[in-house]
Write a protein that holds these residues in place. Structure first.
Motif, PDB file in Angstrom:
ATOM      1  N   PRO A 158       0.832  -1.208   0.000  1.00  0.00           N
ATOM      2  CA  PRO A 158       0.000   0.000   0.000  1.00  0.00           C
ATOM      3  C   PRO A 158       0.866   1.258   0.000  1.00  0.00           C
ATOM      4  O   PRO A 158       1.264   1.752   1.045  1.00  0.00           O
ATOM      5  N   TRP A 165      -3.131   2.973  -0.898  1.00  0.00           N
ATOM      6  CA  TRP A 165      -3.824   1.904  -1.618  1.00  0.00           C
ATOM      7  C   TRP A 165      -2.850   0.900  -2.204  1.00  0.00           C
ATOM      8  O   TRP A 165      -1.724   1.229  -2.543  1.00  0.00           O
ATOM      9  N   GLY A 220     -14.324  -1.103  -6.793  1.00  0.00           N
ATOM     10  CA  GLY A 220     -12.880  -0.984  -6.667  1.00  0.00           C
ATOM     11  C   GLY A 220     -12.126  -1.459  -7.897  1.00  0.00           C
ATOM     12  O   GLY A 220     -10.912  -1.286  -7.985  1.00  0.00           O
ATOM     13  N   ASP A 225      -8.358  -1.597  -6.759  1.00  0.00           N
ATOM     14  CA  ASP A 225      -7.709  -0.734  -5.789  1.00  0.00           C
ATOM     15  C   ASP A 225      -8.255  -1.130  -4.425  1.00  0.00           C
ATOM     16  O   ASP A 225      -9.477  -1.190  -4.238  1.00  0.00           O
ATOM     17  N   PRO A 282      -7.767  -0.517  -0.097  1.00  0.00           N
ATOM     18  CA  PRO A 282      -7.138   0.339   0.906  1.00  0.00           C
ATOM     19  C   PRO A 282      -6.174  -0.435   1.797  1.00  0.00           C
ATOM     20  O   PRO A 282      -6.294  -1.648   1.984  1.00  0.00           O
ATOM     21  N   GLN A 283      -5.240   0.300   2.337  1.00  0.00           N
ATOM     22  CA  GLN A 283      -4.202  -0.261   3.195  1.00  0.00           C
ATOM     23  C   GLN A 283      -4.773  -1.153   4.293  1.00  0.00           C
ATOM     24  O   GLN A 283      -4.198  -2.183   4.622  1.00  0.00           O
TER      25      GLN A 283
END
Length: 90
Positions: A8, A17, A42, A49, A51-52
């Motif tokens: 990310p 991301w 996403g 994509d 998210p962390q």
């Protein structure tokens, strides 16, 4: 057949991301994403994509962590890379 994820490192919308791809097929990628709660919205051209906050969960679920260059190389070698067009439609 492998689902891959890069670290990310990509900033957007106040978060970092990762990219989630398959080196085998879009069907494999979509199935993995659906099974792990990654929303369809996403999906961006040839990858998701994510998210962390979801990185560790996806690795635990079987996504193989690789550096971004390796991810792009494997996606390209599989014939699944879809370069984005620029804003002028090229």
């Amino acid at each position: 057949m492998t689902v891959l994820i890069d670290p990310p490192r990509w900033p957007a919308h106040g978060r970092l991301w990762s990219h989630l791809v398959s080196d085998a097929s879009y069907a494999e990628l979509h199935a993995f994403a659906a099974a792990n709660g990654v929303p369809e919205r996403g999906f961006d051209h040839d990858h998701y994509d994510v998210p962390q906050e979801r990185y560790r969960l996806l690795v635990t679920a079987g996504a193989v962590p690789v550096e971004a260059r390796e991810l792009v190389r494997r996606l390209t070698d599989a014939g699944l890379r879809r370069p984005k067009r620029d804003r002028r439609g090229r």
